[in-house]
Design an enzyme around this catalytic site. Sequence first.
Site, PDB file in Angstrom:
ATOM      1  CG  HIS A  32      -1.914   1.032   1.094  1.00 18.41           C
ATOM      2  ND1 HIS A  32      -1.843   1.941   1.298  1.00 18.41           N
ATOM      3  CD2 HIS A  32      -3.644   0.527   1.148  1.00 18.41           C
ATOM      4  CE1 HIS A  32      -2.955   2.815   1.207  1.00 18.41           C
ATOM      5  NE2 HIS A  32      -3.933   1.809   1.201  1.00 18.41           N
ATOM      6  CD  GLU A  46      -3.547   1.533  -2.291  1.00 17.14           C
ATOM      7  OE1 GLU A  46      -3.754   0.757  -1.671  1.00 17.14           O
ATOM      8  OE2 GLU A  46      -3.704   2.742  -2.161  1.00 17.14           O
TER       9      GLU A  46
END
EC number: 5.1.3.15
Length: 285
Positions: A157, A260
């Site tokens: 992320h 991400e």
Amino acid sequence: MPVHQQSEKIILTHSTGASAEVYFYGSTLTSWKVAGKERIFLSDKAILDGSKAIRGGIPLVFPVFGKGKAPHVTASLPQHGFARVTRWKLVNSSEDATTVTVQLGLDHSMITEEFRNLWPFDFSLVYTVSLTADNIETGLRVHNIGDRAFDFNTLLHTYFLIPDASAVKVVGLNGVDYVDKVLQTSSKQKGDVVIRGEVDSVYANVNTLKLEIQYDPSGKGIQVQKNGLGDIVVWNPWTEKASGMADFGDEEFHKMICVEAGQVAEFIALAAGDAWEGSQILSLL
Ligand code: BG6
């Protein structure tokens, strides 16, 4: 010293001046500096004492992306799973002529009893961070060390520090099907991704291996090369969502974008004894 261990984090330093920092909490990489500049966004309001997932850096999503849905076994886990809110341990560090590497590990014996009850599988994760003069690779290996299969999602992320979210372009997603979580629609991406308001989009099965985050028309920015990771999430909370997050400054959305890489559109089923690997290499454009 190329690898310096402190109580809360590990600092990697390359002889050329590049550096990186990884917190034990969540195995969250919070800094990557190359060519004299920070490239990773970490909120000024990020909580770094291990009481909440770190807002910024590269939190590791595992074993569920977002909130799990009943009747799936991940339904009661916290948003984005437990890996980002658990302390990992250093399992290895090394250096050679070009690369400084650290590996952090997490397994089922290290998570809380509550998480263990909610997700009762025997697993071992190894997260490898390799720093060279001009790039950084972050890769996750998931090993099912139990005697039955489990499903998982995972995501690197990554919060990138950028000069201006209104000027940024994400190149490489043209023609890819995506779910727009803000509008709750499914569409096909036309052209490059730009940020003009809240963005929360999940691109599935992205064939392009090298994406570009171009800061502005000069074409400068970051390349994200993904290996074994099929999906891409693009996120910027913009104004309203930003003001609702206690650990994110009201104006910080201007200087970040999350791009991400992971496996989130579908769960990966990992049979007993099997292992899975995925990684990304970040470099300057
Ligand atoms: C993104 C999700 O990956 O992470 C968003 O697509 C979510 O929906 C964002 O808001 C941040 O999540 P969190 O739990 O760190 O606030």
